[in-house]
Design an enzyme around this catalytic site. Structure first.
Site: not given
Ligand code: BGC
Ligand code: BGC
Length: 608
Positions: A492, A292
């Site tokens: 998130e 991730d």
């Molecule tokens: C998330 C994932 C996601 C990835 C790419 C991460 O922060 O936990 O679910 O696919 O970012 O954007």
């Molecule tokens: C990104 C996401 C990612 C996230 C994780 C963001 O800045 O755009 O894709 O999942 O950070 O913390």
């Protein structure tokens, strides 16, 4: 007969290999021959995935490092977010793969988690929680098929979906990314999702690669903390959080994303037992594991040790993002891994295993033959027929929780209808997080679609006056009011909440309408159950609409009875925050509404 059909096709000039998935032997042969001529640098390049915005020198670095994959994170913007803009960007980046020595196509990943949701004009489907409420595998498969088609209209061929988390605590900000709290439901929906995305043949022009995430235990963290610690025993991990992976793998899923969470204090990104012994061994996963977003950076302040631990644990591809922040960029990753191989801290066999898995997916996807966008699919992005599928998904996802007076369904001929609440005319709020922006956004600008207010206006007869009032003012005694309230968009950890009560502002709208003796129908837009008791008591009817996406007509279909509600709660609905976490099967179980609850119109009583 079969022979005749085949020979007819040959006579008609069809190539049989196009219509059939590649044989395992052919895939292996292609992968073996590629690997024979690859240098260590080229192999490490294949294992490197970089966020679009983190590439320091475009195009040079893409060619120089021979990047195996590029992703667009939730906030990585390209200049033109239209379908054509995405297709043009994709094609120009993919074109760089032809400038590398072996011309290995680049794999492009994106969070198409409820439709192709980063593209302006794409259809946005209900988030997974709503699809869990619909609990219809055929519908789920169709939704994923449409998503894959819209993705391929922009060239992008790898969805970071489905999320098969089993969300056990509604405080978790990603509850809506999960189909529900119960493993069987998640299994059924996850499998259908994989089948819909990948189709019968991964190389078909409308198929996309699935990425089942986040392995494993993401929905089980203590207090529902995102990226937290899942403190359960192995038996629980296996029976609650793992079954959906087995099914997805059996359905052909060729990529899995590792989870940020820890299991009893140990981070998943470095867990050799679970990533290698269980996932690749026991579950016979033949695809590749991707980390991730900067996930391996979290393993240790000593980056070299973090890389060693993660790759040896079984990580095949590493997601690397912006050099802003404290993360290590791709040049550091590639040189670190190379050094580890030189020092024999990471074996060549481990590197080969990772690269074999990644190349296998690329070969099976037919990327070597077709690496550019099929522009014929471009016109289908956001098409009317795709919106119909989403509308059906919306109406099937709605759960009717109360209808004591039988006020629903509403008559389309009612003289006057009040529509109130901050969610009534807001596409952004309907869609929630992961919509154009990572966190989503309130307001009309997000993307196309139909708000609930617009849908109601379309549904009623010409004689009906629809009065919109966000704060609930202006009602008369006896008026029927539809009040749309709920959560503002989040994604998130930003959505982790200790208190899931409705906002005072939302409660006030309902109270204001009741003070004027209006009859209130509440439509809740939320990524999870909320504490709604005060409002529920004051309402004549209550509908949980989750995060329905762009097609508000699906809500009107249920309100006006074109579709009798069929959705069932994918979560036990708590009375108070003190009851959270509450899950079906708990020893003490006294929710406000049980898992699986949902009324319909016929008898207006619970149907199971
Ligand atoms: C998330 C994932 C996601 C990835 C790419 C991460 O922060 O936990 O679910 O696919 O970012 O954007
Ligand atoms: C990104 C996401 C990612 C996230 C994780 C963001 O800045 O755009 O894709 O999942 O950070 O913390």
């Amino acid at each position: 007969m079969k022979f005749l059909t085949l020979s007819c096709l040959v006579l008609l000039g069809f190539s049989l290999t196009v219509a059939q998935p590649k044989s395992a032997a052919a895939v292996d042969a292609k992968v073996r021959s590629l690997m024979k001529s690859m240098t260590l640098e080229e192999k490490i390049g294949q294992m490197t995935q970089v966020d679009y915005e983190a590439i320091k020198n475009t195009p040079q670095d893409i060619v120089k490092f021979g990047l195996g994959s590029i992703l667009w994170g939730g906030n990585s913007e390209i200049v033109d977010l239209s379908p054509k803009g995405w297709a043009d960007c994709y094609d120009s980046l993919q074109g760089l793969s032809e400038r590398t020595r072996l011309k290995v196509p680049i794999l492009f990943g994106i969070d198409a988690v409820h439709g192709h949701n980063n593209v302006i004009g794409a259809v946005v489907f209900p988030h997974n929680i709503g699809l869990g409420a619909a609990n219809d595998a055929a519908l789920m498969e169709k939704v994923a098929m449409v998503t894959a088609k819209e993705m391929k209209g922009t060239g992008i061929h790898w969805a970071f979906a489905p999320c098969v988390a089993v969300a056990r605590n509604e405080r978790w900000g990603r509850t809506y990314e999960s189909f529900g709290e119960e493993p069987e439901l998640v299994r059924a929906m996850g499998t259908a999702h994989v089948k819909g995305l990948q189709g019968a043949d991964l190389a078909a022009k409308t198929s996309a690669l699935a990425c089942v995430k986040h392995f494993v235990g993401d929905g089980g963290t203590t207090n529902g903390k995102d990226q937290g610690n899942t403190e359960v025993d192995l038996a629980t991990l296996r029976s609650v959080h793992m079954p959906a992976y087995k099914d997805a793998i059996d359905a052909g899923a060729l990529s899995v994303m590792a989870s940020y969470n820890s299991w009893n204090g140990n981070k998943m990104h470095g867990n050799r037992y679970l990533l290698t012994d269980v996932l690749k061994g026991e579950l016979k996963f033949q695809g590749f594991v991707v980390s991730d977003w900067n996930g391996i950076d979290q393993l240790s302040p000593n980056y070299k040790y973090a890389v060693e631990q993660s790759i040896n644990a079984g990580m095949d591809m590493v997601m690397i993002t912006s050099p802003r922040g404290n993360f290590n960029s791709y040049d550091v990753f590639t040189s670190t891994l190379k050094q580890l191989v030189k020092e024999k801290a990471v074996s060549m066999a481990r590197i080969d295993d990772a690269v074999r898995r990644i190349l296998k997916a690329k070969v099976m996807m037919g990327l070597f033959e077709n690496r550019y966008t099929d522009r014929a699919l471009l016109a289908e992005v956001g098409s009317a027929s795709h919106r119909e599928v989403a509308r059906a998904a919306v109406r099937q996802s709605l759960v009717l929780m109360k209808n004591d007076t039988g006020i629903l369904p509403l008559s389309k001929n009612v003289k006057r209808l009040i529509i109130a609440g901050k969610g009534a005319d807001d596409i952004g709020m309907q869609c929630g997080g992961w919509t154009i922006d990572w966190q989503g956004k309130v307001g009309p600008v997000t993307t196309g679609g139909t708000t609930i207010l617009q849908a109601v206006k379309q549904a009623v007869s010409s004689g009906t006056v629809v009065k919109y009032s966000a704060d609930g003012s202006g009602a008369d005694s006896g008026d029927v009011a539809v009040v749309v309230v709920g959560e503002q968009p989040y994604a998130e950890f930003m959505g982790d909440k200790a208190d899931l009560s409705l906002s005072p502002e939302d409660v006030a709208v309902v109270e204001k309408l009741r003070a004027r003796k209006a009859q209130v129908v509440v439509v809740l837009l939320s990524g999870r159950p909320m504490i709604v008791t005060p409002v529920l008591e004051k309402s004549a009817a209550f509908v949980a609409a989750w995060l329905p996406g762009t097609e508000g007509q699906g809500v009107a279909d249920v309100l006006f009875g074109d579709h009798a509600p069929t959705g069932k709660l994918p979560h036990s609905w708590p009375r108070t925050m003190q009851q959270v976490p509450i899950n079906v099967g708990d020893k003490e179980y006294d929710p406000l509404f049980p898992f699986g609850f949902g009324l319909t119109y016929a008898a207006a009583k619970a149907v199971k």
